[in-house]
Design a protein around this motif. Sequence first.
Motif, PDB file in Angstrom:
ATOM      1  N   UNK A  51       0.808  -1.211   0.000  1.00 35.10           N
ATOM      2  CA  UNK A  51       0.000   0.000   0.000  1.00 35.10           C
ATOM      3  C   UNK A  51       0.849   1.272   0.000  1.00 35.10           C
ATOM      4  N   UNK A  52       2.093   1.186   0.485  1.00 29.73           N
ATOM      5  CA  UNK A  52       2.919   2.391   0.583  1.00 29.73           C
ATOM      6  C   UNK A  52       4.110   2.396  -0.364  1.00 29.73           C
ATOM      7  N   UNK A  53       4.111   1.523  -1.358  1.00 32.51           N
ATOM      8  CA  UNK A  53       5.227   1.523  -2.308  1.00 32.51           C
ATOM      9  C   UNK A  53       5.048   2.692  -3.286  1.00 32.51           C
ATOM     10  N   UNK A  54       6.144   3.417  -3.525  1.00 33.30           N
ATOM     11  CA  UNK A  54       6.092   4.576  -4.412  1.00 33.30           C
ATOM     12  C   UNK A  54       6.758   4.286  -5.750  1.00 33.30           C
ATOM     13  N   UNK A  55       7.611   3.265  -5.778  1.00 37.84           N
ATOM     14  CA  UNK A  55       8.312   2.918  -7.006  1.00 37.84           C
ATOM     15  C   UNK A  55       9.260   1.772  -6.737  1.00 37.84           C
ATOM     16  N   UNK A  56       9.793   1.201  -7.819  1.00 41.32           N
ATOM     17  CA  UNK A  56      10.721   0.085  -7.662  1.00 41.32           C
ATOM     18  C   UNK A  56      11.698   0.064  -8.816  1.00 41.32           C
TER      19      UNK A  56
END
Length: 142
Positions: A51-56
């Motif tokens: 839910x809190x991933x902004x990018x990878x």
Amino acid sequence: MPLSFRIIPERGLVVVEFAGYSGIDDFMRASAAYVAHPDYVAGQKQLVDMTRIAGFEKDYVRFMEIQAAKAERLAGAGVQSLCVYVAPTPIAKEIATLFTRTWADITNVVIMVQDTEAEALALLGQPEGSIDEMLRAAGVQT
């Protein structure tokens, strides 16, 4: 930390949390720490909260190498594992799809992607409606 985990042995569950930007080295460190943890057991159910991933980091070759090593470890353990991703955003869905595709031919890993925490928890047999609620009920600090 962009990637962390908490093992809840009495529930046979590991909760993995992504936050911010996650790189391949973050995946590698977390995977190594998880398998080295004294509460690690092959086949533990996994709840992966994105839910809190902004990018990878989109280094697909290295990502596939990590996943292949994980698949080999699980196949060698001879147990089935259920992994449920909470992926409510487009970025979370993108990375969850990437994970799902890497496990497509592995029969002992069952992957499901859900939009909400409540749906994911229900699939994992957890009675709580949110991850924080489940962690508190299990006596894990949030």
